[in-house]
Scaffold this motif. Sequence first.
Motif, PDB file in Angstrom:
ATOM      1  N   ILE A 131       0.721  -1.267  -0.188  1.00  0.00           N
ATOM      2  CA  ILE A 131       0.074  -0.060  -0.021  1.00  0.00           C
ATOM      3  C   ILE A 131       0.885   1.305  -0.037  1.00  0.00           C
ATOM      4  N   GLY A 132       0.760   1.853  -1.041  1.00  0.00           N
ATOM      5  CA  GLY A 132       1.525   3.290  -1.269  1.00  0.00           C
ATOM      6  C   GLY A 132       1.019   4.275  -0.526  1.00  0.00           C
ATOM      7  N   ASP A 133      -0.171   4.384  -0.699  1.00  0.00           N
ATOM      8  CA  ASP A 133      -0.978   5.593  -0.274  1.00  0.00           C
ATOM      9  C   ASP A 133      -2.596   5.235   0.002  1.00  0.00           C
ATOM     10  N   TYR A 134      -3.005   5.720   1.311  1.00  0.00           N
ATOM     11  CA  TYR A 134      -4.433   5.633   1.906  1.00  0.00           C
ATOM     12  C   TYR A 134      -4.963   6.924   2.113  1.00  0.00           C
ATOM     13  N   THR A 135      -6.387   6.977   1.429  1.00  0.00           N
ATOM     14  CA  THR A 135      -7.190   7.962   1.772  1.00  0.00           C
ATOM     15  C   THR A 135      -8.713   7.618   2.377  1.00  0.00           C
ATOM     16  N   ASP A 136      -8.950   8.144   3.448  1.00  0.00           N
ATOM     17  CA  ASP A 136     -10.248   7.884   4.204  1.00  0.00           C
ATOM     18  C   ASP A 136     -11.166   8.817   3.875  1.00  0.00           C
ATOM     19  N   PHE A 137     -12.257   8.717   3.463  1.00  0.00           N
ATOM     20  CA  PHE A 137     -13.200   9.560   3.269  1.00  0.00           C
ATOM     21  C   PHE A 137     -14.525   9.507   4.345  1.00  0.00           C
ATOM     22  N   TYR A 138     -15.348  10.208   4.049  1.00  0.00           N
ATOM     23  CA  TYR A 138     -16.352  10.615   5.134  1.00  0.00           C
ATOM     24  C   TYR A 138     -17.620  10.477   4.590  1.00  0.00           C
ATOM     25  N   SER A 336     -19.941   6.691  -3.584  1.00  0.00           N
ATOM     26  CA  SER A 336     -19.473   5.345  -3.905  1.00  0.00           C
ATOM     27  C   SER A 336     -17.969   5.567  -4.019  1.00  0.00           C
ATOM     28  N   PHE A 337     -17.170   4.389  -4.316  1.00  0.00           N
ATOM     29  CA  PHE A 337     -15.815   4.320  -4.429  1.00  0.00           C
ATOM     30  C   PHE A 337     -15.524   4.965  -5.776  1.00  0.00           C
ATOM     31  N   PRO A 338     -16.486   4.448  -6.899  1.00  0.00           N
ATOM     32  CA  PRO A 338     -16.232   5.416  -8.067  1.00  0.00           C
ATOM     33  C   PRO A 338     -15.977   6.846  -8.012  1.00  0.00           C
ATOM     34  N   GLN A 339     -17.016   7.443  -7.201  1.00  0.00           N
ATOM     35  CA  GLN A 339     -17.067   9.046  -7.172  1.00  0.00           C
ATOM     36  C   GLN A 339     -16.107   9.389  -6.123  1.00  0.00           C
ATOM     37  N   MET A 340     -15.604   8.544  -5.205  1.00  0.00           N
ATOM     38  CA  MET A 340     -14.474   8.982  -4.472  1.00  0.00           C
ATOM     39  C   MET A 340     -13.220   9.039  -5.420  1.00  0.00           C
ATOM     40  N   LEU A 341     -13.137   7.975  -6.291  1.00  0.00           N
ATOM     41  CA  LEU A 341     -11.860   8.039  -7.027  1.00  0.00           C
ATOM     42  C   LEU A 341     -11.916   9.164  -8.061  1.00  0.00           C
ATOM     43  N   ALA A 342     -12.874   9.295  -8.640  1.00  0.00           N
ATOM     44  CA  ALA A 342     -13.348  10.608  -9.641  1.00  0.00           C
ATOM     45  C   ALA A 342     -12.911  11.943  -8.963  1.00  0.00           C
ATOM     46  N   HIS A 343     -13.232  12.096  -7.860  1.00  0.00           N
ATOM     47  CA  HIS A 343     -12.971  13.490  -7.062  1.00  0.00           C
ATOM     48  C   HIS A 343     -11.754  13.424  -6.666  1.00  0.00           C
ATOM     49  N   HIS A 344     -11.045  12.355  -6.480  1.00  0.00           N
ATOM     50  CA  HIS A 344      -9.560  12.363  -5.750  1.00  0.00           C
ATOM     51  C   HIS A 344      -8.713  12.796  -6.898  1.00  0.00           C
ATOM     52  N   THR A 345      -9.063  12.325  -8.098  1.00  0.00           N
ATOM     53  CA  THR A 345      -8.034  12.532  -9.288  1.00  0.00           C
ATOM     54  C   THR A 345      -8.547  13.881 -10.236  1.00  0.00           C
ATOM     55  N   VAL A 346      -9.705  14.483  -9.870  1.00  0.00           N
ATOM     56  CA  VAL A 346     -10.168  15.494 -10.493  1.00  0.00           C
ATOM     57  C   VAL A 346      -9.126  16.727 -10.881  1.00  0.00           C
ATOM     58  N   GLY A 347      -8.310  17.025  -9.657  1.00  0.00           N
ATOM     59  CA  GLY A 347      -7.336  17.969  -9.765  1.00  0.00           C
ATOM     60  C   GLY A 347      -5.955  17.585 -10.183  1.00  0.00           C
ATOM     61  N   GLY A 348      -5.858  16.293 -10.622  1.00  0.00           N
ATOM     62  CA  GLY A 348      -4.608  15.627 -11.293  1.00  0.00           C
ATOM     63  C   GLY A 348      -3.699  14.909 -10.221  1.00  0.00           C
ATOM     64  N   CYS A 349      -4.239  14.299  -9.192  1.00  0.00           N
ATOM     65  CA  CYS A 349      -3.642  13.666  -8.248  1.00  0.00           C
ATOM     66  C   CYS A 349      -3.437  12.105  -8.729  1.00  0.00           C
ATOM     67  N   PRO A 350      -2.196  11.734  -8.906  1.00  0.00           N
ATOM     68  CA  PRO A 350      -2.131  10.320  -9.589  1.00  0.00           C
ATOM     69  C   PRO A 350      -2.109   9.054  -8.328  1.00  0.00           C
ATOM     70  N   PHE A 351      -2.621   7.978  -8.878  1.00  0.00           N
ATOM     71  CA  PHE A 351      -2.686   6.742  -8.110  1.00  0.00           C
ATOM     72  C   PHE A 351      -1.837   5.451  -8.657  1.00  0.00           C
ATOM     73  N   ASN A 352      -1.437   4.934  -7.570  1.00  0.00           N
ATOM     74  CA  ASN A 352      -0.692   3.542  -7.843  1.00  0.00           C
ATOM     75  C   ASN A 352      -1.388   2.378  -7.660  1.00  0.00           C
ATOM     76  N   ILE A 353      -1.038   1.076  -8.270  1.00  0.00           N
ATOM     77  CA  ILE A 353      -1.534  -0.037  -8.042  1.00  0.00           C
ATOM     78  C   ILE A 353      -1.419  -0.193  -6.596  1.00  0.00           C
ATOM     79  N   GLY A 354      -2.449  -0.647  -5.530  1.00  0.00           N
ATOM     80  CA  GLY A 354      -2.370  -1.120  -4.234  1.00  0.00           C
ATOM     81  C   GLY A 354      -2.870  -0.008  -3.451  1.00  0.00           C
ATOM     82  N   ASP A 355      -2.990   1.144  -3.941  1.00  0.00           N
ATOM     83  CA  ASP A 355      -3.475   2.551  -3.118  1.00  0.00           C
ATOM     84  C   ASP A 355      -4.815   2.144  -2.682  1.00  0.00           C
ATOM     85  N   LEU A 356      -5.225   2.508  -1.419  1.00  0.00           N
ATOM     86  CA  LEU A 356      -6.302   2.185  -0.695  1.00  0.00           C
ATOM     87  C   LEU A 356      -7.529   3.276  -0.418  1.00  0.00           C
ATOM     88  N   LEU A 357      -8.712   3.090  -0.490  1.00  0.00           N
ATOM     89  CA  LEU A 357      -9.550   4.271  -0.413  1.00  0.00           C
ATOM     90  C   LEU A 357     -10.438   3.514   0.777  1.00  0.00           C
TER      91      LEU A 357
END
Length: 433
Positions: A131-138, A336-357
């Motif tokens: 796990i490279g990065d971990y973001t916890d939502f609300y 949903s997780f797709p919405q979390m991912l779309a929002h997380h990346t909308v500003g250009g934040c990159p993701f790696n395989i194994g990152d956790l939401l």
Amino acid sequence: MAPLQSWLDIDPKSDFSLYNIPFGIVSTAADQEIHTAIAIGDHVLDLHVFAQGNGFSALSIIQPHQAVFSQSTLNDFAALGRPMHRVVREYLQSVLLKDGPFPDVLETNKDLRTAALIPHRQCQMHLPMRIGDYTDFYAGLHHAYNVGVLSRGPENALQPNYKHLPVGYHGRASSIVVSGTPIRRPNGQILSDPKTKEPLLAPCRKLDMELELGCFLCKPTALSQPICIQDAQDNLFGVVLLNDWSARDIQAWEYVPLGPFNSKNFGTTISPWIVLMDALEPFATVGIQNDVKPLPYLDERGRKSHFEIDLSVILTTSAGKSSKICTTSARNLLFSFPQMLAHHTVGGCPFNIGDLLGSGTISGEDMSAKGCLLEQSENGKISIKLEDGEERTFLNDGDTITIKGVCGDQIGALVGFGDCAGRIDPALELEYD
């Protein structure tokens, strides 16, 4: 319709039916090497041994990639993409199926079956991903409302932005641990007397759990490259149970103005088996209806991207007495997780395989469905009565929290996650001159 039957004896109430086939990382006393495996009933199938024994002989598409099953994490397997995940999972189902098309692969191949099929009790579980990065939502609406009421009152419980975007914070990947790992009570700054505004360094007095789901990513993205909401599903590998342990008194003092820090980074527990997205697909549903229309980049246009997962929390005291303290559903998420991912990346934040939401705490509307002790005790004002007569406002040393989750109600066809468990150990004694 009768459920699928395996030639392997599987408890009909097992989380790991033939419909599931979750992936994890295991080792045994006989073989300390860490390998990829699947769970099936009370057994695990070591995919490293299975591949070495020519178990994938009838699945030519995976043969050039069989080295992924000898790795110490699932990252390389995840990187093969969802179509490959689907093919491998369906093949393993067919190998384990009674009267299936490939009885000679494992059912009648006693040598390979003995070597690769191992009782679960003989296995040590490990973190399934690097796990490279971990973001916890609300994203738990009822949780956000209940916590907001405690701090701001019902009129201002939700912040103005809450229904417009998935609120999140950056967690600490280095303190994510697999189920069964003890969690040490953290020390931190606590405001013991709000009138003085002078903190002290002390062990957490309001140690809490949070019932959540976690979702792993299987695709990397480039810097400055957002993920379209219509494509976000393809980036999801699978789901685990997640306990976002929280030090509420440390959190109350530190969170202004930048949010949680030491109150969240001392430990996050996840269940060891990753339930693949394809296994969850039959249980796809909608979440809580949002009365605010999302901006186009978050608009799923009615797609079912939440899941009907029945969730529960059990508190076991140091005396060994267990009480179910929460029962709720994964449907109680606003985003949903797709919405979390779309929002997380909308500003250009990159993701790696194994990152956790992380989903955020999943609470329902009833008292019995509140997914953390902060809500249940109203920040320590109300005692929670356990089945053995003990009471809690927050967690004691020696308490064990176990989160469980399962999809479906058809005996013999359950898709579950196993346990996500952790015991609270006493805080370290700190000495300073």
